[in-house]
Design a protein around this motif. Structure first.
Motif, PDB file in Angstrom:
ATOM      1  N   GLU A 184      11.166   0.181  -1.026  1.00 16.42           N
ATOM      2  CA  GLU A 184      12.193  -0.867  -1.102  1.00 16.42           C
ATOM      3  C   GLU A 184      11.780  -2.106  -0.320  1.00 16.42           C
TER       4      GLU A 184
ATOM      5  N   TYR B  94       9.332  -3.905  -2.538  1.00  8.84           N
ATOM      6  CA  TYR B  94      10.016  -4.598  -3.634  1.00  8.84           C
ATOM      7  C   TYR B  94      10.726  -5.845  -3.117  1.00  8.84           C
TER       8      TYR B  94
ATOM      9  N   THR C  31       5.235  -5.892  -7.240  1.00  7.12           N
ATOM     10  CA  THR C  31       5.509  -5.129  -8.447  1.00  7.12           C
ATOM     11  C   THR C  31       5.423  -3.634  -8.152  1.00  7.12           C
ATOM     12  N   LYS C  32       5.864  -2.845  -9.117  1.00 12.14           N
ATOM     13  CA  LYS C  32       5.821  -1.389  -8.930  1.00 12.14           C
ATOM     14  C   LYS C  32       4.380  -0.893  -8.834  1.00 12.14           C
TER      15      LYS C  32
ATOM     16  N   THR D  24       2.989  -1.863  -5.428  1.00 11.11           N
ATOM     17  CA  THR D  24       3.589  -1.009  -4.405  1.00 11.11           C
ATOM     18  C   THR D  24       2.966   0.378  -4.406  1.00 11.11           C
TER      19      THR D  24
END
Length: 311
Positions: free
Chosen positions: A196, A199, A204-205, A208
């Motif tokens: 979190e 983010y 971005t995912k 991360t």
């Protein structure tokens, strides 16, 4: 104090009072648990004792320097040579090929299952991976010999019928479930607050997953890699079927060669008399394999302590 309260206190005191039968049963359970835990330790001690005791007899006839430096391994011939490096080279080459497949694939699958897959996909994929890991290795061996080798020969026409490349590739596929499962567990143990926070910084995912989750789970990833290495070094039947079992000092994966485990299988199924030098070679080879695996496990433990994160 009411009568009911006094009765309740009396019942509690009775339950907490010393009970000889309960004490005996707890001691028995503790002894059983200790015995179960000691089985693995005693088994390891027994294995080490057998390997070391038999290897001592072997090295009384074969100098250690010849064992480590000779470039031929022909213990069953009249002109006997005992160069273990021949078997070590086959073991390391096949393991290198397997790990070049298993580590990237296993890590990618773990990242997908941990960070991108939804619950339904994860519930289906995890059992499938575990099922793949439960297939007998002899089946993988024949798959390498009858399916993978002919396919590779279409790409590399000079590839022989037995090779470390074919056996190593299939061995890597076999190891993928172990690395993927353990790596995914390590990544899912990373606190959600770290994701979190990434983010919230606009990451971005994918960024991360690669730059936050993977570094945070590096100790667990290292443990899974070490398990994969130990699994590759100790594999037997795939190499016995598809690698050729020819003692050949080579670092080329496109050639046939013997490994430590395949040689042990070859000799253990023979008719060598017990106590002969040829028979004792399997214990010297087994001790060498044990030391190689021990070094990798020590390295894995050091990596886990060095990079372990506490949350």
């Amino acid at each position: 104090m009411s009568v009911n309260s006094a009765s309740d206190l009396h019942q509690v005191s009775d339950r907490l009072a010393h009970n000889a039968m309960r004490h005996v049963s707890e001691r028995i359970i503790e002894m059983l648990l200790f015995a179960a835990a000691a089985v693995s330790v005693l088994t390891t001690v027994g294995i080490v004792y057998v390997l070391v005791s038999e290897s001592i007899h072997f090295f009384q006839h074969v100098p250690l320097i010849d064992f480590l430096t000779d470039t031929q391994w022909t213990p069953l011939f009249d002109d006997a040579h005992y160069g273990i490096m021949v078997l070590i080279s086959g073991t390391l080459v096949s393991s290198g090929v397997a790990l070049s497949v298993a580590i990237p694939m296993g890590t990618i699958i773990a990242i997908y299952l941990s960070e991108f897959a939804n619950t339904k996909v994860r519930e289906v994929a995890k059992p499938v991976l575990e099922l793949l890991g439960g297939i007998p290795t002899i089946v993988f061996g024949y798959f390498a010999l009858l399916i993978v080798t002919p396919l590779l020969q279409k790409i590399f026409p000079e590839l022989p019928g037995f090779s470390l490349l074919s056996a190593g590739l299939v061995m890597g596929i076999m190891i993928v479930p172990y690395i993927a499962s353990l790596s995914e567990d390590a990544m899912r143990a990373v606190p959600m607050s770290m994701r979190e926070g990434s983010y919230a910084m606009g990451a971005t995912k994918l960024y991360t997953a690669i730059h936050v989750v993977v570094p945070a789970a590096i100790s667990g990833l290292a443990a899974s890699y070490i398990l994969g290495i130990s699994r590759a070094v100790g594999e037997t039947m795939i190499l016995a079927v598809a690698a050729g079992m020819q003692p050949n000092l080579t670092w080329n994966p496109m050639e046939p060669a013997a490994t430590i485990t395949s040689y042990i299988v070859q000799v253990a199924l023979g008719d060598l008399p017990h106590g002969s030098i040829g028979y004792q070679t399997i214990f010297a080879a087994g001790l060498t394999l044990l030391l190689i695996t021990l070094m990798f496990n020590i390295a894995g433990q050091w990596l886990r302590r060095r990079y372990r994160e506490a949350y």
